[in-house]
Design a protein around this motif. Structure first.
Motif, PDB file in Angstrom:
ATOM      1  N   LEU A 172     -16.644  46.025 -56.791  1.00  0.00           N
ATOM      2  CA  LEU A 172     -15.462  45.167 -56.720  1.00  0.00           C
ATOM      3  C   LEU A 172     -14.363  45.894 -57.486  1.00  0.00           C
ATOM      4  N   VAL A 173     -13.309  46.284 -56.796  1.00  0.00           N
ATOM      5  CA  VAL A 173     -12.260  47.096 -57.409  1.00  0.00           C
ATOM      6  C   VAL A 173     -10.952  46.311 -57.431  1.00  0.00           C
ATOM      7  N   GLY A 174     -10.285  46.304 -58.581  1.00  0.00           N
ATOM      8  CA  GLY A 174      -8.997  45.617 -58.692  1.00  0.00           C
ATOM      9  C   GLY A 174      -8.445  45.754 -60.091  1.00  0.00           C
ATOM     10  N   MET A 175      -7.158  45.511 -60.260  1.00  0.00           N
ATOM     11  CA  MET A 175      -6.518  45.665 -61.561  1.00  0.00           C
ATOM     12  C   MET A 175      -7.002  44.597 -62.546  1.00  0.00           C
ATOM     13  N   GLY A 176      -6.766  44.854 -63.819  1.00  0.00           N
ATOM     14  CA  GLY A 176      -7.178  43.924 -64.859  1.00  0.00           C
ATOM     15  C   GLY A 176      -6.514  42.570 -64.709  1.00  0.00           C
ATOM     16  N   GLY A 177      -7.304  41.498 -64.853  1.00  0.00           N
ATOM     17  CA  GLY A 177      -6.763  40.139 -64.777  1.00  0.00           C
ATOM     18  C   GLY A 177      -6.709  39.572 -63.379  1.00  0.00           C
ATOM     19  N   ILE A 178      -7.205  40.336 -62.386  1.00  0.00           N
ATOM     20  CA  ILE A 178      -7.088  39.877 -61.004  1.00  0.00           C
ATOM     21  C   ILE A 178      -8.231  38.950 -60.602  1.00  0.00           C
ATOM     22  N   GLY A 179      -9.301  38.910 -61.409  1.00  0.00           N
ATOM     23  CA  GLY A 179     -10.371  37.949 -61.153  1.00  0.00           C
ATOM     24  C   GLY A 179     -11.685  38.553 -60.703  1.00  0.00           C
ATOM     25  N   LYS A 180     -11.899  39.839 -60.976  1.00  0.00           N
ATOM     26  CA  LYS A 180     -13.147  40.491 -60.546  1.00  0.00           C
ATOM     27  C   LYS A 180     -14.362  39.873 -61.224  1.00  0.00           C
ATOM     28  N   THR A 181     -14.289  39.721 -62.541  1.00  0.00           N
ATOM     29  CA  THR A 181     -15.423  39.173 -63.294  1.00  0.00           C
ATOM     30  C   THR A 181     -15.687  37.724 -62.902  1.00  0.00           C
ATOM     31  N   THR A 182     -14.617  36.951 -62.724  1.00  0.00           N
ATOM     32  CA  THR A 182     -14.783  35.554 -62.312  1.00  0.00           C
ATOM     33  C   THR A 182     -15.490  35.455 -60.968  1.00  0.00           C
ATOM     34  N   LEU A 183     -15.082  36.306 -60.018  1.00  0.00           N
ATOM     35  CA  LEU A 183     -15.722  36.310 -58.701  1.00  0.00           C
ATOM     36  C   LEU A 183     -17.193  36.704 -58.832  1.00  0.00           C
ATOM     37  N   ALA A 184     -17.468  37.723 -59.651  1.00  0.00           N
ATOM     38  CA  ALA A 184     -18.852  38.153 -59.844  1.00  0.00           C
ATOM     39  C   ALA A 184     -19.686  37.037 -60.478  1.00  0.00           C
ATOM     40  N   GLN A 185     -19.098  36.292 -61.404  1.00  0.00           N
ATOM     41  CA  GLN A 185     -19.814  35.185 -62.043  1.00  0.00           C
ATOM     42  C   GLN A 185     -20.122  34.073 -61.035  1.00  0.00           C
ATOM     43  N   LEU A 186     -19.148  33.776 -60.183  1.00  0.00           N
ATOM     44  CA  LEU A 186     -19.353  32.737 -59.167  1.00  0.00           C
ATOM     45  C   LEU A 186     -20.538  33.078 -58.269  1.00  0.00           C
ATOM     46  N   VAL A 187     -20.581  34.330 -57.834  1.00  0.00           N
ATOM     47  CA  VAL A 187     -21.648  34.775 -56.941  1.00  0.00           C
ATOM     48  C   VAL A 187     -22.977  34.839 -57.677  1.00  0.00           C
ATOM     49  N   TYR A 188     -22.954  35.338 -58.895  1.00  0.00           N
ATOM     50  CA  TYR A 188     -24.163  35.497 -59.708  1.00  0.00           C
ATOM     51  C   TYR A 188     -24.870  34.157 -59.909  1.00  0.00           C
ATOM     52  N   ASN A 189     -24.079  33.070 -60.029  1.00  0.00           N
ATOM     53  CA  ASN A 189     -24.649  31.740 -60.285  1.00  0.00           C
ATOM     54  C   ASN A 189     -24.811  30.901 -59.020  1.00  0.00           C
ATOM     55  N   ASP A 190     -24.550  31.493 -57.861  1.00  0.00           N
ATOM     56  CA  ASP A 190     -24.668  30.758 -56.605  1.00  0.00           C
ATOM     57  C   ASP A 190     -26.145  30.446 -56.315  1.00  0.00           C
ATOM     58  N   GLU A 191     -26.401  29.263 -55.787  1.00  0.00           N
ATOM     59  CA  GLU A 191     -27.775  28.827 -55.542  1.00  0.00           C
ATOM     60  C   GLU A 191     -28.501  29.723 -54.545  1.00  0.00           C
ATOM     61  N   LYS A 192     -27.794  30.137 -53.473  1.00  0.00           N
ATOM     62  CA  LYS A 192     -28.433  31.004 -52.468  1.00  0.00           C
ATOM     63  C   LYS A 192     -28.788  32.364 -53.067  1.00  0.00           C
ATOM     64  N   VAL A 193     -27.943  32.857 -53.936  1.00  0.00           N
ATOM     65  CA  VAL A 193     -28.214  34.140 -54.597  1.00  0.00           C
ATOM     66  C   VAL A 193     -29.404  34.000 -55.547  1.00  0.00           C
ATOM     67  N   ASN A 194     -29.467  32.896 -56.257  1.00  0.00           N
ATOM     68  CA  ASN A 194     -30.603  32.642 -57.150  1.00  0.00           C
ATOM     69  C   ASN A 194     -31.928  32.644 -56.388  1.00  0.00           C
ATOM     70  N   ASP A 195     -31.921  32.032 -55.200  1.00  0.00           N
ATOM     71  CA  ASP A 195     -33.152  31.947 -54.410  1.00  0.00           C
ATOM     72  C   ASP A 195     -33.543  33.300 -53.816  1.00  0.00           C
ATOM     73  N   HIS A 196     -32.569  34.136 -53.559  1.00  0.00           N
ATOM     74  CA  HIS A 196     -32.812  35.405 -52.857  1.00  0.00           C
ATOM     75  C   HIS A 196     -33.414  36.477 -53.772  1.00  0.00           C
ATOM     76  N   PHE A 197     -32.965  36.531 -55.028  1.00  0.00           N
ATOM     77  CA  PHE A 197     -33.431  37.567 -55.960  1.00  0.00           C
ATOM     78  C   PHE A 197     -34.410  36.966 -56.964  1.00  0.00           C
ATOM     79  N   ASN A 198     -35.482  37.710 -57.261  1.00  0.00           N
ATOM     80  CA  ASN A 198     -36.409  37.192 -58.280  1.00  0.00           C
ATOM     81  C   ASN A 198     -36.113  37.749 -59.671  1.00  0.00           C
ATOM     82  N   LEU A 199     -35.055  38.549 -59.788  1.00  0.00           N
ATOM     83  CA  LEU A 199     -34.615  39.030 -61.095  1.00  0.00           C
ATOM     84  C   LEU A 199     -33.106  39.253 -61.050  1.00  0.00           C
TER      85      LEU A 199
END
Length: 877
Positions: free
Chosen positions: A208-235
């Protein structure tokens, strides 16, 4: 920073005379006049500091002038502190007569008697007045704009006369709900869930590429905590990387997530990589590497190679500001996700949610709000900052237009990062107290998880707050105000929804470092160049991160004689400490040496030379030998020995100003000495078993009855026939008893009630939180008091965990506590079947009915948490 510091020093000088009068130590008239002259000079200079602080961003000569002012201000503050300490020691001659005056540092030795001290103070004030007069004369060349301040508002109110205290501490906005990245989220989840194939390796890298403050970490956090993502990965593993790219730390955190035994003991990269390669087999993992900067493939490739044994479909999600990072990782152009700027409409939405409290949007301000939101340039972080800023302004066109038309917007090309400009607007709008407290956060490493209690203790150690209960409340308010203004994020709350931990956004952290560039040195020491940067810096607060045994404390550190904060973050005994040189840093107020002392370290007897210390952290050092002279650190407010082992010296009872004591596996032959710490508010012990349990077999010991100010008590690994009368502690608000053996019954004695035939005395009058955990032999909790009204009247939260022998009924007085909001029963074999089968005894039914009907709160049953903290540096704690 100078504006903030001068306000603090003026407060110190204002109390100077009060201290003399109180202790009958009046200065001779000539010295008193010099102190008044010093105060007057500072007041004159203070009038131009609002303008000077703003101009230093673009005018180097103004910045140099302010740096000289800061240096003198620190000297004045130290002089006042030495004076006050000498008076206090003189007033406690009975306590310190045998050891104190013969072992005081050179700053104080032979100067505690009036004639000597008067001469010394007079001499120092003369020199400081000369320096300050020159600085005051120099200010005329800059034609600063002046601003008047009344004495009674120094350091307490905002310099902005238009500051509006429309505070709502429960309104912290979850940025994930307003980030405007729904489409990007869907695309990213789709990429994460697809299995690898074709020419892809088993793990697929998604940048994920973008300038500082554009929301890269926030987007990554949203996906990281998504229920479908949780079910898909076992770690799932989250690692904040930042700059520099530290392979050992990254590998270590991956090993922790893989539950590698004793992962923290590996100090070299190669064995860590071997452990990853071995333990990643058979796992489909999601690894997030947040904020990567390195373009050096030699640092990346060994780590990447160790991850290739994961199951096909594993993913590595990388956030970075630099497209060249993705190129270095050999990611094809069409697989790079470039994060675009948000639309003006989305930025306006984020702005409005923060600007208008409780949705009280005012038509007259909407047009101005649209124009302000246009300055966000598509950056959600800026939208948050500006929305938070105007929220604290009076809701009038005049005040909102001041933000819109501020001259600070013209500084965009003159600061390190144009994103800093909206934060400058917010910063200049803060009161002096909040300014200095925010700037002190520059001592923390990037992505550090900040503990609210710890942070307030650190603020107190620097004199920003006194150790009074009123100022502690101010500290909490200050923290919450900074959080509301979006200087903090990633909040973690307790069951009462109070923020207990948070982080700073990377951009905000960069901004604070920008403001404290010549005050704070916060760096990883790896190369000789890092050491040179420290040698050349004139700093007052220093954090060194020693990432391995190969990295040592640079000798240049010990030349910083005016250092007030020193935190050396070590790993596995890295960086040997030169105590003979460190003890010359006598201006220190805060010292943290967590995890960086060699095994069997002996703290030198001359530790008392650091008599101005307020905060001392020696945690994570085993074993540790503490000298008797530790008791001479008269000013000490916080002592942390967590995860450390050793004997507490008898002289610890002389630490009359100690407020917070955190013990690890410490032993003490003289527990009664702890009873002399009557100002103690926090006491935590990880191993209480060897503190000579009371002769009657009680965990509670007689010396505890003198701790009338104790608010928080946590005891771990205890044994005894009974708990004892903890209910007699009048100020106790939180009690945690963990791993308690041999106690079978908890009865009236626990409440501190001996005679139930007479009127029931107050028991636990202020207790809010009660937590029992791992009582291996506990069978019953009974009480037959005649009146329940005075038993735990303030109780809000009760937790009982891992007490598998405990049987119902529980005491009736629990249903007589209307404030009770949370009841947690976990892993209690004989209680939980009753809960699941519809509440088997009348007493428990009454408790649960009261909770369910009156408060409509659900009962928490058998919940299991499997949380791995991947914070990069957690040394302060």
């Amino acid at each position: 920073m100078a504006e903030v510091l001068v306000s603090l020093v003026l407060q110190q000088l204002a109390s100077f005379t009060c201290q003399q009068i109180e202790h009958e130590w009046s200065l001779v008239s000539s010295v008193e006049e010099k102190v008044k002259s010093l105060y007057s000079n500072l007041e004159d200079i203070q009038m131009v500091l609002v303008d000077a602080d703003k101009r230093q961003v673009s005018e180097a000569s103004v910045k140099r002038w302010l740096d000289k002012l800061k240096e003198v201000s620190y000297e004045i503050d130290t002089t006042v502190d030495e004076w006050n300490t000498a008076i206090a020691l003189r007033s406690n001659l009975k306590l310190f007569s045998k050891v104190c005056f013969s072992t005081l540092p050179s700053l104080h030795r032979n100067h505690v008697h009036r004639p000597g001290l008067h001469r010394r103070v007079a001499s120092k004030i003369d020199r400081l007045n000369e320096k300050l007069s020159r600085i005051s004369t120099e200010k005329e060349r800059y034609t600063f704009t002046t601003q008047n301040f009344s004495r009674h508002t120094l350091g307490t109110t905002s310099y902005s006369t238009e500051y509006d205290h429309r505070k709502n501490t429960t309104s912290f906005v979850d940025v994930s709900k307003v980030c405007g990245r729904e489409r990007e989220k869907e695309i990213l989840i789709e990429k994460l869930l697809v299995s690898g194939g074709g020419d892809e390796s088993k793990h697929h890298i998604i940048p994920l590429v973008g300038m500082g403050g554009i929301g890269k970490t926030t987007l990554a956090q949203l996906v990281y905590n998504d229920e479908k993502v949780n079910d898909h990965f076992n770690l799932k593993i989250w690692v904040c990387v930042s700059d520099p790219f530290d392979e050992i730390t990254i590998a270590n955190q991956i090993c922790v997530a893989l539950k590698v035994e004793d992962a923290h003991k590996f100090v070299a990269l190669d064995p860590l990589l071997k452990q990853i390669k071995k333990n990643i087999v058979g796992k489909k993992f999601l690894l997030v590497l947040d904020d990567v900067w390195t373009e050096d493939d030699r640092r990346w490739e060994p780590l990447e190679e160790s991850l290739k044994n994961g199951v096909e479909g594993s993913k590595i999600l990388v956030t970075t500001r630099k497209k060249r990072v993705a190129t270095m990782m050999k990611v094809k152009e069409d697989r790079i996700i470039s994060i675009s700027h948000l639309s003006e409409e989305v930025c306006l939405n984020i702005f409005n949610q923060l600007a208008f409290l409780n949705n009280e949007s005012q038509e007259s301000l909407k047009e101005i709000g649209v124009k302000i939101a246009q300055k966000c340039k598509g950056l959600p972080l800026v939208a948050k900052a500006l929305g938070s800023l105007v929220r604290f302004k009076k809701p009038t066109k005049k005040h909102w237009n001041e933000v819109l038309d501020s001259k600070l917007w013209e500084l965009g090309d003159q600061v390190e990062n144009e994103v800093f400009v909206p934060f400058l607007l917010s910063y200049y709008d803060l009161p002096p107290l909040e300014k200095r407290c925010l700037l002190y956060c520059s001592i923390f490493p990037k992505d550090y998880e900040i503990d609210r209690v710890e942070l307030i203790q650190l603020w107190m150690s620097q004199g920003y707050l006194s150790s009074s209960e009123e100022d502690e409340r101010k500290g909490i308010d200050c923290f919450e105000n900074l959080a509301t203004r979006c200087f903090f994020q990633d909040f973690k709350t307790d069951e009462e929804e109070n923020i207990i931990r948070c982080k700073m956004h990377h951009i905000v952290h960069d901004f604070v470092l920008f403001l404290t560039k010549n005050d704070c040195f916060n760096s990883v020491i790896i190369t000789k160049n890092d050491e040179m940067n420290l040698l050349c810096a004139k700093v007052f607060h220093c954090t060194l991160l020693l990432e391995s045994e190969e990295h040592v404390v640079p000798s240049s550190l010990y030349s910083k004689k005016n250092l007030r904060t020193l935190s050396i973050v070590g790993k596995h005994e890295s960086g040997s400490i030169r105590w003979d040189l460190l003890l010359k840093l006598t201006c220190l107020r805060t010292l943290s040496l967590s995890g960086c002392l060699s095994q069997g370290s002996r703290i030198p007897k001359d530790i008392d030379k650091l008599i101005l210390l307020r905060y001392l952290n020696l945690s994570n050092n085993r074993p540790l030998e503490l000298p008797e002279t530790l008791g001479i650190l008269f000013n000490l407010q916080t002592l942390k020995l967590e995860e450390s082992s050793g004997w507490l010296p008898k002289e610890i009872g002389k630490l009359v100003n100690l407020r917070h004591l955190y013990l690890g596996y410490c032993h003490c032959k003289f527990p009664e000495e702890l009873g002399k710490l009557t100002g103690l508010q926090t006491l935590e012990s990880q191993y209480f078993d060897t503190l000579d349990v009371d002769r009657m077999g009680k965990v509670f010991q007689s010396w505890m009855t003198s701790l009338n100010n104790l608010k928080s008590l946590k005891l771990k690994i205890c044994s005894g026939k009974s708990l004892g009368p903890f209910g007699k502690l009048p100020s106790l608000e939180s009690l945690t008893l963990n791993i308690v053996r041999s106690v079978q019954t908890v009865s009236n004695e626990f409440l501190g009630i001996e005679d139930t035939t007479t009127e029931t005395p107050a028991a636990f009058p202020k207790l809010k939180r009660l937590h029992f955990k791992k009582f291996s032999d506990w069978i019953e909790w009974k009480s037959d008091v005649s009146s329940d009204d005075q038993i735990m009247p303030c109780l809000q939260s009760l937790k009982i965990e891992d007490c598998y022998k405990l049987e119902a009924p529980l005491p009736r007085f629990l249903q007589r506590t209307p404030p009770l909001k949370i009841l947690t029963i976990e892993y209690c074999d004989r209680l939980q079947p009753l809960l699941e089968e519809g509440l088997g005894t009348e007493e428990l039914v009454n408790i649960l009915t009261s909770l369910m009907n009156y408060l409509r709160m659900p009962l928490v049953m058998s919940m299991e948490y499997n949380h791995v903290d991947l914070t990069k540096h957690n040394s302060w704690r």
